[in-house]
Design an enzyme around this catalytic site. Structure first.
Site, short mmCIF file in Angstrom:
data_model
loop_
_atom_site.label_atom_id
_atom_site.label_comp_id
_atom_site.label_asym_id
_atom_site.label_seq_id
_atom_site.Cartn_x
_atom_site.Cartn_y
_atom_site.Cartn_z
N GLY A 166 -3.12 17.45 8.55
CA GLY A 166 -2.22 16.42 8.04
C GLY A 166 -2.44 16.02 6.59
O GLY A 166 -1.66 15.22 6.06
N HIS A 182 -15.65 2.21 3.63
CA HIS A 182 -14.67 3.26 3.92
C HIS A 182 -14.09 3.91 2.66
O HIS A 182 -13.40 4.93 2.77
CB HIS A 182 -13.52 2.69 4.76
CG HIS A 182 -13.97 2.06 6.04
ND1 HIS A 182 -14.37 2.80 7.12
CD2 HIS A 182 -14.11 0.76 6.40
CE1 HIS A 182 -14.73 1.99 8.11
NE2 HIS A 182 -14.57 0.75 7.69
N SER A 228 0.81 -1.21 0.00
CA SER A 228 0.00 0.00 0.00
C SER A 228 0.84 1.26 0.00
O SER A 228 1.97 1.29 0.53
CB SER A 228 -0.90 0.00 1.24
OG SER A 228 -1.53 1.24 1.43
N TYR A 257 -2.11 0.16 9.99
CA TYR A 257 -2.28 -0.45 8.67
C TYR A 257 -1.02 -0.26 7.82
O TYR A 257 -0.47 -1.23 7.26
CB TYR A 257 -3.48 0.16 7.95
CG TYR A 257 -3.58 -0.26 6.50
CD1 TYR A 257 -3.90 -1.57 6.16
CD2 TYR A 257 -3.32 0.64 5.47
CE1 TYR A 257 -3.97 -1.97 4.83
CE2 TYR A 257 -3.40 0.26 4.15
CZ TYR A 257 -3.72 -1.05 3.83
OH TYR A 257 -3.78 -1.44 2.51
N LYS A 268 1.70 -3.22 6.53
CA LYS A 268 2.06 -3.50 5.14
C LYS A 268 3.57 -3.43 4.94
O LYS A 268 4.15 -4.22 4.18
CB LYS A 268 1.34 -2.53 4.20
CG LYS A 268 -0.14 -2.82 4.03
CD LYS A 268 -0.35 -4.20 3.42
CE LYS A 268 -1.80 -4.50 3.14
NZ LYS A 268 -1.99 -5.83 2.54
N PHE A 296 -2.24 2.65 -4.67
CA PHE A 296 -2.67 3.98 -4.26
C PHE A 296 -4.20 3.94 -4.11
O PHE A 296 -4.71 3.13 -3.36
CB PHE A 296 -2.11 5.03 -5.21
CG PHE A 296 -0.64 5.26 -4.93
CD1 PHE A 296 -0.22 6.41 -4.30
CD2 PHE A 296 0.32 4.30 -5.23
CE1 PHE A 296 1.13 6.60 -3.97
CE2 PHE A 296 1.66 4.47 -4.92
CZ PHE A 296 2.06 5.62 -4.29
#
Length: 321
Positions: free
Chosen positions: A281, A185, A117, A141, A145, A169
């Site tokens: 962010g 989500h 990811s 997460y 990965k 992506f």
């Protein structure tokens, strides 16, 4: 030669399965159906309902199906939720990947393509990321990965397995009307659902230093992504040396406003997106350089933005209620 797709009953995994079949390659699927759908797996494809942490079941299935390689797509893929559920994330993504590698060792399987990811990069300080951009994940997460990539590399050094990791992506669209993105989500289904419920989609910030003031992100069509997995599998099966990681990105990106407006236009809704304040962010632009994947895997963006949206909407509209 059979390739095993873990998570092959999910949105991305099911497209990988179809891509293998379209190339005339044998494929089998393992999925625990926690988020996948049994109907996504063609009847003729051997299927095992199991948790990827079940080494014994995986190894037996690999041996039974004469598996030559694995495409490991199964995982807990929700970055935001992973912050509140880190142990679930690590069990599925880290322990699960280790279990798949252990089952491969038991069954004598020596090649793996790993679903990684863009989350491994966190918030990069460059506009366009390459495979050499420093990794700095900001969620369990993303961390899980990155650890998965390390596990493949370590097992490659220790046992000589052939491997590569594909960093995704923003995966959108559909390669078939019967394969919608059902994630609660992801952007496209979220906007589709909002419009269906009469809610107005939102844009977070329109004062970024981009062409239209909204964030620019990298969107790729799921069918293009799936095709890259098949090419990687073919290359590994042929003994070709691949890079340990590849970015699968557009190289250009699309603004959030253009994405939302394209979705609204496709659905025929008579609304304008609401602009809300920036989220802390959120970088102005994150786009991937996919030139390495283009050179080694034939990676290309074969679908336009309009095709991404129209195919996603067609699949969403055809999905069972």
């Amino acid at each position: 030669m059979t390739w095993l797709v873990t998570g092959g009953a999910g949105y991305i995994g099911a497209h990988v399965v179809r891509a293998f079949l379209a190339e005339g390659m044998d494929v089998a699927v393992v999925d625990d159906l926690s988020t996948g759908h049994r109907r996504f797996v063609p009847e003729r494809v051997p299927f095992l309902e199991a948790d990827v942490n079940d080494v014994e079941a995986l190894a037996a299935f690999m041996a039974e199906q004469s598996v030559a390689g694995v495409v490991h797509v199964a995982g807990f893929k929700y970055a935001g939720v992973s912050v509140s559920e880190p142990l679930r994330t690590y069990r599925t993504n880290v322990a699960g990947t280790a279990a798949v590698l252990q089952a491969m060792e038991v069954a004598g399987v020596e090649a793996i393509v790993f679903s990684s990811s863009a989350a491994v990069y966190g918030t990069p300080d460059v506009d366009t990321v390459t495979e050499d951009t420093p990794t700095a994940p900001e969620s369990p997460y993303g961390e899980s990965k990155l650890i998965g990539e390390w596990l493949l590399a370590d097992q490659g050094r220790a046992r000589g397995i052939r491997h590569t990791s594909l960093r995704y992506f923003n995966v959108v669209g559909s390669g078939a009307p019967e394969l919608p993105d059902t994630s609660p989500h992801n952007l496209f289904p979220l906007v589709f659902t909002a419009l269906a419920e009469g809610r107005v989609p939102r844009i977070n910030g329109d004062d970024y230093p981009t062409e239209d003031g909204t964030c620019v992100r990298d969107y790729v069509h799921v069918a293009d992504l799936a095709a890259a997995h098949v090419t990687a599998a073919r290359r590994l099966a042929a003994g070709r040396r691949l890079r340990p990681v590849y970015n699968l990105g557009s190289g250009t990106g699309t603004s959030v406003r253009k994405i939302v407006e394209a979705i609204v236009a496709q659905t025929g809704a008579d609304v304008l997106p609401e602009v809300h304040p920036r989220r802390p962010g959120d970088p102005a632009r994150i786009v991937a350089d996919g030139s390495a994947a283009a050179a080694d895997l034939g990676w290309a963006m074969r679908h336009s933005l309009a095709q991404m949206v129209s195919s996603a909407w067609a699949a969403h509209s055809a999905a069972p209620g």
